[in-house]
Design an enzyme around this catalytic site. Sequence first.
Site, short mmCIF file in Angstrom:
data_model
loop_
_atom_site.label_atom_id
_atom_site.label_comp_id
_atom_site.label_asym_id
_atom_site.label_seq_id
_atom_site.Cartn_x
_atom_site.Cartn_y
_atom_site.Cartn_z
N LEU A 1 0.82 -1.21 0.00
CA LEU A 1 0.00 0.00 0.00
C LEU A 1 0.86 1.27 0.00
CD1 LEU A 1 -2.51 -1.43 2.59
CD2 LEU A 1 -2.99 -1.02 0.16
N PRO A 2 0.29 2.40 -0.41
CA PRO A 2 1.11 3.61 -0.63
C PRO A 2 1.74 4.23 0.62
CG PRO A 2 -0.96 3.75 -1.85
CD PRO A 2 -1.08 2.57 -0.92
N THR B 1 6.32 0.34 1.82
CA THR B 1 7.34 1.19 2.42
C THR B 1 6.65 1.96 3.53
OG1 THR B 1 8.57 1.39 0.35
CG2 THR B 1 9.01 3.05 2.05
N LYS C 1 14.84 -0.34 4.17
CA LYS C 1 14.27 0.22 2.94
C LYS C 1 14.28 1.74 2.96
CE LYS C 1 12.33 0.93 -0.91
NZ LYS C 1 10.90 0.83 -1.17
N LYS D 1 6.86 11.28 0.04
CA LYS D 1 6.35 10.55 1.20
C LYS D 1 7.45 9.73 1.84
CE LYS D 1 4.96 6.58 0.72
NZ LYS D 1 5.48 5.19 0.88
#
Length: 309
Positions: free
Chosen positions: A69-70, A100, A175, A244
């Site tokens: 998901l974003p 992420t 990450k 983001k």
Amino acid sequence: MTKRALTVGFIGLGSMGSGMTRNLQASGFPLVVTDVRPEAAADAVSRGATWVDTAAEVASRSDLVITMLPTPRHVDQVLRGPDGLLGALPRGGTWIDMSTSVPEVADRARADRPDLRVLDAPVSGMSVGAANGTLQIFIGGEADDVERLREVFEAMGESERILHVGGHGAGYAVKLMINQLWFSHLIATAEVLSVGVKAGVDLEVLRRALVASPANSNFVEHDVLSILDHGDYDEGFALALACKDLGLSSDLARSVGMPYELSGLVDQQFRRAKAMYGDRAGEMAPFRLYEDLLGAPLRRTATTAEVAR
């Protein structure tokens, strides 16, 4: 339970999730899927995946659930919203978050459901790697869970690039740090190449000198060529999402009490580019800021590109 019997629930079928689900299906895993956009699941459903309307239904019909998901907010909504995942996963169930994200979301989930087997497993490799099944996967969690689910991860990534990087939250942290360094390389490379060209040095001569020097990086040697040869700023990953990720990286630094001055400067340049070129511009669009100041795009000629090859 054999691989063929293991049903994988997958939530989030965007530019990354669509390729990942295709490779899971190609490896023989039955899928149960959902997304806020039903049309995003059309390809997976055409290949035999089962569509359901809610995250809770995904949990009830799957042996494990993957979210891709974003943002952390989206992950939290899927976990805790109406018909959410958290209340529907069976006792001892498995949730793998490949978004992420930040450790706090998964930490809260484990606190509320200590019986669950939870892994954070964000990826690198962009949408091309997702489509080709060549993602690098950074997994945080218990070692026995990583091994138990290795065949699932190997369906989406290269075996030697699937790394167990530590306990819960370590995958998220690795990450975010990789993203931060890559974005920093982008800004540094744009600055160095534009200054050098402005000073009269041929673009490819300068790049090859950098590649041959201690200052070389994968970005200088490989990644920047999509811009220099094709003017491709990677619209497969939106600039808004890059911003983001930079914000999450800064949040992580603050949470552990470490300074992040350089990261802050890189973040400013990315947000400036977003204001200039829009949310949907490619993640490498900050490079254009320097090209605009230079007054010309930084491009290799066909001749110099062929010589370099």
